[in-house]
Design an enzyme around this catalytic site. Structure first.
Site, PDB file in Angstrom:
ATOM      1  N   PRO A   2      36.508  59.310  20.483  1.00  0.00           N
ATOM      2  CA  PRO A   2      37.977  59.978  20.259  1.00  0.00           C
ATOM      3  C   PRO A   2      38.128  60.308  18.967  1.00  0.00           C
ATOM      4  CG  PRO A   2      37.774  57.673  21.433  1.00  0.00           C
ATOM      5  CD  PRO A   2      36.474  58.078  20.770  1.00  0.00           C
ATOM      6  N   GLU A   3      38.284  61.785  19.018  1.00  0.00           N
ATOM      7  CA  GLU A   3      38.608  62.295  17.521  1.00  0.00           C
ATOM      8  C   GLU A   3      40.046  62.878  17.817  1.00  0.00           C
ATOM      9  OE1 GLU A   3      35.728  63.536  14.938  1.00  0.00           O
ATOM     10  OE2 GLU A   3      34.203  62.483  15.871  1.00  0.00           O
ATOM     11  N   LYS A  51      44.773  60.658  15.383  1.00  0.00           N
ATOM     12  CA  LYS A  51      44.225  59.829  16.224  1.00  0.00           C
ATOM     13  C   LYS A  51      45.057  58.689  17.132  1.00  0.00           C
ATOM     14  CE  LYS A  51      40.504  59.153  13.738  1.00  0.00           C
ATOM     15  NZ  LYS A  51      38.870  58.495  13.643  1.00  0.00           N
ATOM     16  N   ARG A 250      31.126  53.581   7.632  1.00  0.00           N
ATOM     17  CA  ARG A 250      30.242  54.258   9.007  1.00  0.00           C
ATOM     18  C   ARG A 250      28.881  54.997   8.714  1.00  0.00           C
ATOM     19  NH1 ARG A 250      34.668  56.230  12.079  1.00  0.00           N
ATOM     20  NH2 ARG A 250      33.243  56.760  13.505  1.00  0.00           N
TER      21      ARG A 250
END
Ligand SMILES: [Zn+2]
Length: 269
Positions: A2-3, A51, A250
């Protein structure tokens, strides 16, 4: 993943399913909203900001409220026809069910589910930078925010939603590859932040309206990215082995030849 584009698509799905409809039944399966009942409320619209998803409703007393949700890595909303089998995800991941005469919207593994007065939406999304897919997209402000901390690595800065709202890890990796910039480059040493911001916006906009995310132009499985998810595979441009490593919180993927290390950058090891 999901971006911004996925969330934009999701907002559109919810809008088509529910906008203009009256909620006939709601079922919240999160503690903070367990006693909330939206029966009789009307859905005005569904929108995305970066988002974040914003489902805007009007209560029977005329007050405007917003049901906020965030998909993070694993959340999803699905819309079904009444009576249709819910095929999305396991039932234990359901966080909310909203029924209208024409559709059933089911939210799976949603995060930050909250109901706030629409006038107070900024409490939840006011910190965000310009939304790459928003009606008020402002590239100059995005560049200014992205460059605010010149010492920060560009790989981390691109993910900071206070600078650009909507870029996630996939587009971060791909934009850096396409611009030939190492993820470890300090923001202050990136030659053309304006070009990078512009490319990020174009990539998200190009993927809006479909669920397969591609930066290469190909929608074929295994061919949709240059570096993201391609650890140990050959670079599509130079054949060098794509690397994967943690950067901040990340992981990042990059080609060490196409994205040469900046002399001021901390070594990726
Ligand atoms: Zn390469």
């Amino acid at each position: 993943m999901p971006e911004g584009d996925t969330v934009w698509n999701t907002a559109r799905v919810l809008h088509r399913a529910l906008a203009g409809s009256r909620i006939t039944d709601s079922d919240f399966r999160v503690p903070q909203l367990a006693t909330t009942d939206l029966t009789g409320w009307t859905v005005r619209e569904s929108a995305s900001r970066g988002k974040h998803l914003l489902l805007r409703l009007t209560a029977p007393d005329g007050a405007d409220w917003t049901l906020h949700s965030h998909l993070r890595m694993d959340g999803a909303w699905r819309a079904y026809a009444p009576g249709e089998r819910w095929s999305g995800r396991p039932a234990h991941l359901i966080r909310v069910v909203l029924r209208s005469p024409g559709a059933v919207a089911v939210g799976y593994h949603l995060h930050e589910l909250a109901l706030v007065p629409t006038a107070e939406e900024d409490r939840l999304v006011g910190h965000l930078g310009p939304d790459l897919l928003g009606p008020d997209w402002d590239p100059a402000e995005a560049v200014r925010r992205l460059g605010a901390d010149p010492e920060q690595t560009i790989g981390e800065a691109l993910l900071d939603q206070r600078a650009l709202a909507g870029v996630g890890n996939l587009y971060k990796c791909e934009v850096l590859f396409l611009r030939g910039v190492s993820p470890w480059t300090p923001v202050g040493a990136v030659p053309d932040l304006t070009g990078m911001v512009s490319l990020a916006q174009r990539l998200l906009a190009a993927n809006r309206g479909r669920w397969t995310q591609s930066s290469t132009g190909s929608l074929h499985r295994g061919q949709t990215s240059y570096v993201y998810g391609r650890r140990a595979q050959p670079c599509r441009r130079c054949g060098t082995t794509i690397r994967k490593q943690e950067l901040g919180e990340r992981v990042t993927y990059w080609c060490p030849v196409c994205q040469p290390e900046h002399p001021d950058a901390p070594s990726p090891g």
